[in-house]
Design a protein around this motif. Sequence first.
Motif, PDB file in Angstrom:
ATOM      1  N   UNK A 157      20.416   1.544  -0.631  1.00 45.99           N
ATOM      2  CA  UNK A 157      19.324   1.788   0.315  1.00 45.99           C
ATOM      3  C   UNK A 157      17.970   1.507  -0.350  1.00 45.99           C
ATOM      4  N   UNK A 158      17.809   1.904  -1.599  1.00 39.78           N
ATOM      5  CA  UNK A 158      16.562   1.608  -2.311  1.00 39.78           C
ATOM      6  C   UNK A 158      16.367   0.100  -2.429  1.00 39.78           C
ATOM      7  N   UNK A 165       9.673  -3.959   1.400  1.00 35.50           N
ATOM      8  CA  UNK A 165       8.326  -3.717   0.872  1.00 35.50           C
ATOM      9  C   UNK A 165       7.775  -4.986   0.229  1.00 35.50           C
ATOM     10  N   UNK A 166       8.609  -5.666  -0.531  1.00 32.47           N
ATOM     11  CA  UNK A 166       8.175  -6.874  -1.229  1.00 32.47           C
ATOM     12  C   UNK A 166       7.827  -7.993  -0.257  1.00 32.47           C
ATOM     13  N   UNK A 167       8.407  -7.947   0.935  1.00 34.13           N
ATOM     14  CA  UNK A 167       8.115  -8.952   1.957  1.00 34.13           C
ATOM     15  C   UNK A 167       6.883  -8.601   2.773  1.00 34.13           C
ATOM     16  N   UNK A 168       6.239  -7.472   2.447  1.00 36.11           N
ATOM     17  CA  UNK A 168       4.989  -7.108   3.097  1.00 36.11           C
ATOM     18  C   UNK A 168       5.098  -6.141   4.254  1.00 36.11           C
ATOM     19  N   UNK A 169       6.279  -5.572   4.482  1.00 36.93           N
ATOM     20  CA  UNK A 169       6.449  -4.618   5.576  1.00 36.93           C
ATOM     21  C   UNK A 169       5.858  -3.263   5.196  1.00 36.93           C
ATOM     22  N   UNK A 170       5.261  -2.592   6.158  1.00 35.80           N
ATOM     23  CA  UNK A 170       4.693  -1.270   5.917  1.00 35.80           C
ATOM     24  C   UNK A 170       5.791  -0.206   5.948  1.00 35.80           C
ATOM     25  N   UNK A 171       5.456   0.987   5.464  1.00 36.85           N
ATOM     26  CA  UNK A 171       6.411   2.094   5.497  1.00 36.85           C
ATOM     27  C   UNK A 171       6.856   2.370   6.935  1.00 36.85           C
ATOM     28  N   UNK A 172       5.908   2.344   7.872  1.00 33.02           N
ATOM     29  CA  UNK A 172       6.237   2.587   9.272  1.00 33.02           C
ATOM     30  C   UNK A 172       7.164   1.531   9.848  1.00 33.02           C
ATOM     31  N   UNK A 173       6.908   0.275   9.520  1.00 33.83           N
ATOM     32  CA  UNK A 173       7.757  -0.815  10.009  1.00 33.83           C
ATOM     33  C   UNK A 173       9.175  -0.706   9.449  1.00 33.83           C
ATOM     34  N   UNK A 180      14.963   5.215  10.070  1.00 34.01           N
ATOM     35  CA  UNK A 180      14.702   6.319   9.151  1.00 34.01           C
ATOM     36  C   UNK A 180      13.342   6.920   9.466  1.00 34.01           C
ATOM     37  N   UNK A 181      13.074   8.110   8.949  1.00 38.75           N
ATOM     38  CA  UNK A 181      11.748   8.693   9.113  1.00 38.75           C
ATOM     39  C   UNK A 181      10.805   8.065   8.090  1.00 38.75           C
ATOM     40  N   UNK A 188      11.818   6.876  -0.747  1.00 38.37           N
ATOM     41  CA  UNK A 188      12.472   5.719  -1.356  1.00 38.37           C
ATOM     42  C   UNK A 188      11.454   4.856  -2.097  1.00 38.37           C
ATOM     43  N   UNK A 189      10.300   4.658  -1.491  1.00 34.21           N
ATOM     44  CA  UNK A 189       9.260   3.836  -2.110  1.00 34.21           C
ATOM     45  C   UNK A 189       8.842   4.416  -3.454  1.00 34.21           C
ATOM     46  N   UNK A 190       8.653   5.724  -3.517  1.00 32.56           N
ATOM     47  CA  UNK A 190       8.250   6.378  -4.765  1.00 32.56           C
ATOM     48  C   UNK A 190       9.311   6.176  -5.852  1.00 32.56           C
ATOM     49  N   UNK A 191      10.583   6.286  -5.469  1.00 33.64           N
ATOM     50  CA  UNK A 191      11.663   6.087  -6.437  1.00 33.64           C
ATOM     51  C   UNK A 191      11.691   4.644  -6.935  1.00 33.64           C
ATOM     52  N   UNK A 192      11.457   3.710  -5.994  1.00 30.32           N
ATOM     53  CA  UNK A 192      11.482   2.286  -6.345  1.00 30.32           C
ATOM     54  C   UNK A 192      10.360   1.949  -7.326  1.00 30.32           C
ATOM     55  N   UNK A 193       9.170   2.452  -7.055  1.00 30.80           N
ATOM     56  CA  UNK A 193       8.045   2.202  -7.956  1.00 30.80           C
ATOM     57  C   UNK A 193       8.338   2.755  -9.350  1.00 30.80           C
TER      58      UNK A 193
END
Length: 216
Positions: A157-158, A165-173, A180-181, A188-193
Motif C-alpha cells: 500500500x505504501x 504522490x510521485x506522479x503529482x497527485x494530492x493526498x485528497x486525490x 481511503x480517508x 502513509x505519506x509520512x511513513x514513505x518520506x
Amino acid sequence: MIRVLLVDDHRIVRQGLRQVLADVPDIEVVGDAGDGAQALSQVRSLVCTPEGLQVVMLDIAMPGRDGLEVLKLIKAEFPRLAVLMLSTYPDRQFAVRCLRAGAAGYLHKSADPDDMVAALRKAAAGGRYITPSVAELLATSISEPHDHAPHEALSQREHQVFRLLAQGHSVGQIAQSLSLSSNTVSTYRARILEKTGTRNDVELALYAVRQQMVEP
C-alpha cells in the motif's frame, strides 16, 4: 485451448492484445476488464464455466486497486490460476515484487508477440516465464538480500501511495482513488518520506525519477 482474460485500463491496449492473440490457434481471449473490480468479477465468473480460465494478463498501473493488489487478491482466492503481469515500467522496479506475490511471469508491454505467446503457454502449463533480465534480478535479490534501495522496504500500500504522490497527485486525490480517508493517506505519506529519506513531495518525485519509477 488456453482461455485468457485481459486486464488493462486502456481500451486500445486491450484491443491490441486481442489482435496479437487472435491468430494463435491454441489461445482464446474470453474477456477483458478495465479495472481491478471488473477483473475480479470476471475471474469469478469465468473460473466457474465448464471451460474454465487458464491465464489472466494483468496490467500493473491501473486506477484504484493497482495490478499488484489485484494479483494478491486473485491468488488468495484462486491460488492455482496463472497471472501474467504486464507493465511499461523497467523490470527492476516491479518484476521481483510481482513474482514474490505469485505471478507466473512479468512482461514489458513492448515485448515481441512471440514472447507473449510463449509466456502464456508457459503460464497455462503451470510454469513461470522468466526473461534473462528478470532472472538476473532474481539472482541478485537472493545473493544480495540486504542491498536494496530504500523504496523496496515499502509495503504494498505504501508503494502504491508512493507512486501516486510521485506522479503529482494530492493526498485528497489519492484518498478518493484508493477509497481511503485523507488521514490514512497522510499517515502513509509520512511513513514513505521517512523510509525513503525525503522531506517533501518534491524530493519524493525526484527520488522516483532517479529510480526510474516515473517518467521525468
